[in-house]
Design an enzyme around this catalytic site. Structure first.
Site, short mmCIF file in Angstrom:
data_model
loop_
_atom_site.label_atom_id
_atom_site.label_comp_id
_atom_site.label_asym_id
_atom_site.label_seq_id
_atom_site.Cartn_x
_atom_site.Cartn_y
_atom_site.Cartn_z
N TYR A 66 0.85 -1.19 0.00
CA TYR A 66 0.00 0.00 0.00
C TYR A 66 0.89 1.24 0.00
O TYR A 66 1.80 1.35 -0.80
CB TYR A 66 -0.98 -0.05 1.18
CG TYR A 66 -2.16 0.86 1.00
CD1 TYR A 66 -2.98 0.75 -0.13
CD2 TYR A 66 -2.45 1.84 1.93
CE1 TYR A 66 -4.05 1.59 -0.33
CE2 TYR A 66 -3.54 2.70 1.74
CZ TYR A 66 -4.33 2.56 0.61
OH TYR A 66 -5.39 3.41 0.41
N LYS A 121 -20.15 -20.58 -9.85
CA LYS A 121 -19.46 -20.40 -11.13
C LYS A 121 -18.04 -19.90 -10.90
O LYS A 121 -17.09 -20.36 -11.55
CB LYS A 121 -20.25 -19.41 -11.98
CG LYS A 121 -19.86 -19.41 -13.46
CD LYS A 121 -20.18 -20.75 -14.08
CE LYS A 121 -19.94 -20.74 -15.59
NZ LYS A 121 -21.03 -20.13 -16.34
#
Length: 452
Positions: A66, A121
């Protein structure tokens, strides 16, 4: 049917679609409601999670992950947008997008209720092809507004898998997104069934000693999967004049009023009005409709050595055993995993997207779909590895009437289908990062399997 049995019926359908069955693979066919709910609720709710791919245990790690380190890839991507594929997970990330208007056999249950399916999925993308996927359920039925929402998400993803969106809106949505996005977009409910059943058709026609350009085809059903299958079959060699399509009103004829654009494409002038009339002399029946509409009497009127794809789930258009008893010369495929020749979308979509992502294709075009179809068909001709036989509890399995498609747990699908799709992307001019070293690409794919 009672509400209780309807729920069980639909859960069974979900299991079949997600390649679970009673063939010694996963014993979910005999599940009850409590088992299904416990499966999804136990431990961490749902079926997927996000996992870090870089070190994060020290202050230095966090400074790179970060602030301030993250600013540097941001600036590189600002200068060169394609560097997003270099510094982020965009190139291995697919959005599974649905508005919940056509969820399995449940119909329009809404985006939130359809979330378990979309999570499923995403799970299949990961376990079969190493692709990360986020499920995105969108509360929007207007096709144009849905397109704009998905377009706005494109910077995040390398590809978009549209799922469980009802026809005819699904055609319009996919068509616009393909034209207006620069990443691969595919509505799997349309093209997955087409590609897998197309592979089955290639092999079944060969076994039955027929010519694909001579067969007479009857399609029962006129939804997204049926239309896309008929279109792909034409690309495989089936002549348009030899196709008759039926919907719930009977044969789709040109003199019928208010036909959609998609149905008009397959309308006929022939003096046929019912499925019973259309099926006489047909070589191939494709059912993407409802259970038990194809009777033994109808099957008896088909041509010698008929081919029947009864893909309604969990109840096929004709029962498998009944069809075989009626016509011993038949080749039949269903969507069920407890019978031979299961037409299962998982044979295609993970590997199609793998090849599209790895070649950084701008779209999934017709050439890529056809390449996937032939790759799947060709694999069924090869000797089946022992590890596949062991998974299914079989002593032997060889190309023939009872084996026209590979099994879902055949790892070779990744090595066959993904490269075929990537090559087709290159040859058709949509690959923005063509693969030069196919040997190295094969090693990469094998690492994808070994890392899972």
């Amino acid at each position: 049917m009672s509400d209780w049995n309807i729920i069980k019926h639909c859960l069974l359908q979900y299991c079949f679609k997600q390649r679970k069955g009673s063939d010694g693979l996963i014993k979910c066919i005999t599940m009850n409601i409590e088992e299904a709910l416990k499966y999804h609720e136990s431990g961490r709710p749902g079926k997927i999670e996000m996992v870090p791919t870089k070190p994060y245990t020290t202050q230095a790690d966090l400074s790179l992950a970060y602030s301030p380190g993250v600013a540097y890839p941001c600036l590189e991507i600002e200068k060169t947008p394609d560097d997003a594929y270099r510094y982020t997970n965009k190139g291995n990330l697919v959005a599974v997008v649905s508005n919940g208007t056509a969820v399995l056999g449940l119909g329009d249950i809404g985006p939130l209720a359809g979330k378990p399916v979309m999570e499923g999925k995403a799970l299949l993308f990961k376990i079969f092809a190493g692709i990360d996927a986020f499920d995105i359920e969108i509360d929007e039925k207007d096709p144009d507004r849905l397109v704009e929402i998905v377009k706005a998400l494109v910077p995040t993803f390398g590809g978009v898998n549209l799922e469980d969106i009802k026809a005819p809106e699904s055609f319009r949505i996919e068509s616009r997104l393909k034209a207006e996005c620069d990443i691969p977009v595919m509505h799997d409910d349309q093209h997955g069934t087409a590609i897998i059943s197309g592979a089955a058709l290639i092999n079944a026609v060969k076994i039955q000693g027929k010519r694909i350009d001579e067969i007479k085809l009857v399609v029962n059903g006129a939804g997204a999967a049926a239309i896309s299958s008929a279109r792909l079959y034409k690309r495989l060699g089936v002549k348009a004049e030899n196709i008759v399509m039926c919907d719930s009103k009977g044969v789709i004829r040109r003199d019928r009023e208010s036909l959609t654009e998609q149905k008009r494409e397959f309308a006929t002038d022939r003096d046929l009005h019912t499925l019973e009339e259309a099926i006489v002399g047909a070589d191939v029946f494709l059912g993407v409709s409802v259970g038990n509409v194809l009777t033994p009497a109808m099957v008896m009127t088909m041509a010698p050595k008929p081919i029947v794809f009864a893909l309604a789930n969990p109840d096929p258009e004709i029962d498998y055993q009944l069809a075989v008893q009626t016509r011993p010369d038949i080749i039949i495929a269903t969507g069920r995993s407890d019978y031979p020749n299961q037409v299962n979308n998982v044979l295609g979509f993970p590997y199609i997207f793998r090849g599209a992502l790895d070649s950084r294709a701008s779209e999934i075009n017709e050439d890529m779909k056809v390449a996937a179809t032939y790759a799947i068909a060709d694999l069924a001709h090869e000797p089946v590895p022992q590890e596949v036989l062991d998974v299914y509890g079989l002593k032997e399995l060889a190309f023939g009437p009872l084996y026209i498609l590979p099994k879902p747990f055949d790892k070779r699908l990744l090595f066959k289908v993904a490269p075929a799709v990537a090559r087709a992307a290159h040859d058709s001019g949509v690959a923005r990062k063509p693969i030069d070293d196919w040997s190295e690409y094969d090693k990469f794919l094998r690492k994808v399997i070994s890392d899972k």
